[in-house]
Write a protein that holds these residues in place. Structure first.
Motif, short mmCIF file in Angstrom:
data_model
loop_
_atom_site.label_atom_id
_atom_site.label_comp_id
_atom_site.label_asym_id
_atom_site.label_seq_id
_atom_site.Cartn_x
_atom_site.Cartn_y
_atom_site.Cartn_z
N THR A 304 29.81 20.75 137.27
CA THR A 304 29.13 19.89 136.31
C THR A 304 27.69 20.38 136.19
O THR A 304 26.94 20.40 137.16
N LEU A 305 27.32 20.81 135.00
CA LEU A 305 25.99 21.39 134.79
C LEU A 305 24.94 20.30 134.63
O LEU A 305 23.82 20.43 135.12
N GLY A 306 25.30 19.25 133.94
CA GLY A 306 24.37 18.15 133.73
C GLY A 306 25.09 16.97 133.11
O GLY A 306 26.14 17.13 132.48
N ALA A 307 24.57 15.78 133.31
CA ALA A 307 25.17 14.58 132.76
C ALA A 307 24.06 13.60 132.39
O ALA A 307 23.03 13.54 133.06
N VAL A 308 24.28 12.85 131.32
CA VAL A 308 23.24 11.95 130.84
C VAL A 308 23.88 10.70 130.24
O VAL A 308 24.96 10.76 129.65
N ALA A 316 26.54 8.75 125.98
CA ALA A 316 26.59 9.50 127.24
C ALA A 316 27.29 10.83 126.98
O ALA A 316 28.04 10.98 126.00
N ALA A 317 27.06 11.79 127.86
CA ALA A 317 27.72 13.09 127.75
C ALA A 317 27.68 13.79 129.10
O ALA A 317 26.76 13.58 129.90
N VAL A 318 28.69 14.61 129.34
CA VAL A 318 28.77 15.42 130.56
C VAL A 318 28.99 16.87 130.14
O VAL A 318 29.88 17.15 129.34
N LEU A 319 28.18 17.77 130.68
CA LEU A 319 28.26 19.19 130.35
C LEU A 319 28.86 19.92 131.55
O LEU A 319 28.35 19.83 132.67
N ARG A 320 29.97 20.63 131.34
CA ARG A 320 30.66 21.36 132.41
C ARG A 320 30.81 22.83 132.04
O ARG A 320 30.91 23.17 130.85
N GLU A 321 30.89 23.67 133.06
CA GLU A 321 31.13 25.07 132.78
C GLU A 321 32.57 25.27 132.33
O GLU A 321 33.46 24.47 132.65
N SER A 322 32.80 26.34 131.62
CA SER A 322 34.13 26.64 131.11
C SER A 322 35.04 27.14 132.23
O SER A 322 34.61 27.95 133.06
N PRO A 323 36.31 26.72 132.27
CA PRO A 323 37.24 27.29 133.24
C PRO A 323 37.40 28.81 133.09
O PRO A 323 37.72 29.51 134.05
#
Length: 506
Positions: A304-308, A316-323
């Motif tokens: 998880t790169l960042g969440a807000v 709200a949103a959650v930013l994740r790296e790509s598989p």
């Protein structure tokens, strides 16, 4: 025969207005869509503890269910692990039904009217999804994550509401549904940083001075927030609809994934993003990365790169790296969602399926023994394939619904992270249900496609596994699965409800 539910006609009317060229294909797909949803419904009726069912009798001619009021429901012999649509007609006493919505209406049980509406929408949306899909060649290997994920046309392999999208018009389904391959313009909603809860590193690309730019789904902006966003970014929708692949950048080698707030009920529940999950996201991500390192390279967990959140599940949103970041560069490897494996043709090989099953059980059981139960269904679980198609390791994404056992962690001398709430439990039944219900009754069953094929894969795979108490429970007890139909017919009962499926090895 009984047809058609109003949802089919409504979708046909809307489709004629927005995409008239697709109407003939939509119409042609309706019978198959009815059978697909009816098959899922029949699974629920024959294997879940529905309070108005009194008895079940299996015989060479099929399965008969006796209702508490004396009526009889008869259909084919059920296979709870089947993914093919093998149920085309079910008889309620002397009346034949080929439509799941009409059948549910005919049953006249508590909360059945609302569920019938959902089933009608599921059929119509499934037919629409199939109508707009271009069938790829099995040997074709996509480059981008979204290209793999758009192949999963039918949604959940076992949920009767597999394609129910209430609140979405036909035009919106075509514009936002991953199976249609659209480009979605996400809004970037500016929110003062002081009003937000942020965990992890929120990227500079999503900041504007003292304001954070929260990626916002256009459906959410129009229907929930009732406002437009002046700026935006193009993205490709993934299987979960609310999660999208962003373009390259954000200091990532592959376009990262963003989970957006989408306050609509898809399949079973409203898919919002709670402040609880935002607050725990960074801690969970770091903990999971440390734990995965104990599995000898067999598992990667996307960071998880960042969440807000702007103190609301609606913003709200959650930013994740790509598989895709876990495919070795230049190796020819690809990362495939387990739900999309059936489109590759690989599971048709018993040897391949046994290898994949062995890998998945090895990872899942080792992690469970350490103290973490994954929600390892076909959407969250991905497999890294070698250039020859061999399954070499797994990738897992979305930690929001895992379960963590402090007692098991402590037994292995693993520091217990600072976690609270529903994620934390030492209840053995809850831990095993979480893993076995998602992995065995979900990902592995959906990949195998039938009880007979799943039996063969399990027989081969479990020979090499350490006989831990968790494995013994998996082999000797009924396979836990969410009672998806019961849950939709029990709107006043919170949380998951469960059933036990016949064990394919017995």
């Amino acid at each position: 025969m009984h047809r058609p539910p109003t949802a089919e006609a409504e979708v046909a009317e809307e489709l004629a207005a927005v995409r008239p060229g697709l109407v003939p294909r939509y119409t042609a797909e309706l019978p198959g869509a009815r059978a697909a949803v009816l098959t899922r419904l029949w699974r629920g009726l024959t294997h879940e503890p529905l309070p108005w069912l009194a008895d079940r009798a299996d015989g060479p001619a099929g399965c008969t269910l006796r209702l508490s009021d004396g009526r009889r429901l008869h259909g084919p012999r059920p296979d709870p692990y089947a993914t093919a649509a093998y149920v085309s007609v079910v008889r309620l006493d002397e009346v034949a039904y080929d439509d799941p919505a009409r059948l549910m209406t005919g049953l006249a049980v508590a909360h059945g009217t609302d569920f019938a509406v959902e089933l009608g929408h599921s059929v119509a949306s499934l037919a629409l999804s199939r109508a707009g899909q271009e069938r790829p060649a099995a040997e074709e290997r996509p480059v981008y994550d979204w290209e793999w994920e758009r192949r999963v046309v039918d949604g959940h392999p076992y949920h009767p509401g597999c394609r129910s999208r209430p609140g979405f018009s036909v035009a919106e389904q075509l514009a936002y549904g991953p199976e249609h391959g659209p480009l979605v313009r996400l809004g970037l909603l500016p929110v003062p940083a002081g009003e937000c809860l942020v965990t992890g590193d929120w990227p500079d690309e999503l900041r504007d001075g003292e304001r954070l730019l929260v990626p916002t789904h256009p459906w959410q902006a129009e229907h929930v927030l009732k406002r437009a966003c002046d700026t935006g970014i193009d993205a490709r929708p993934l299987m979960s609809l609310r999660t999208l692949e962003l373009p390259g950048g954000f200091h990532q080698p592959c376009g990262p994934h963003v989970k957006t707030a989408l306050s609509a009920r898809l399949t079973s529940s409203v898919r919002d993003i709670s402040g609880y999950s935002i607050a725990l996201s960074a801690t969970l991500s770091a903990f999971a990365e440390t734990l995965a390192a104990r599995l000898d390279g067999l598992l990667h967990i996307t960071r998880t790169l960042g969440a807000v959140t702007a103190n609301s599940p609606d913003v709200a949103a959650v930013l994740r790296e790509s598989p895709r970041a876990y495919a070795a560069p230049g190796s020819g490897e690809c990362v495939v969602p387990v739900a999309a494996l059936a489109t590759t043709g690989l599971p048709e090989s018993p040897a391949w399926l046994a290898d994949f099953t062995r890998l998945a059980l090895t990872v899942g059981l080792r992690l469970l023994d350490l103290g973490v139960a994954l929600e390892a269904h076909g959407q969250n679980l991905l497999v890294v394939l070698s250039p020859t198609g061999a399954p070499v390791r797994l990738v897992y994404r979305d930690l929001a619904d895992i379960r963590v056992s402090p007692a098991r962690l402590a037994r292995h001398g693993i520091p217990v992270p600072e976690l609270t709430g529903r994620i934390v439990t030492d209840d053995v039944t809850a831990l095993r249900r979480k893993l076995f219900g998602s992995l065995v009754a979900g990902a592995l069953a959906g990949t195998a496609g039938s009880a007979a094929v799943l039996r063969g894969a399990l027989e081969s795979a479990v020979r090499d596994l350490p006989r831990t108490p968790d494995l013994v429970a998996l082999l000797e007890e009924p396979v836990p699965a969410k009672a998806l139909t019961l849950m939709r017919l029990s709107p006043g009962t919170p949380g998951d409800q469960w059933t036990g499926l016949p064990h394919p090895l017995h």
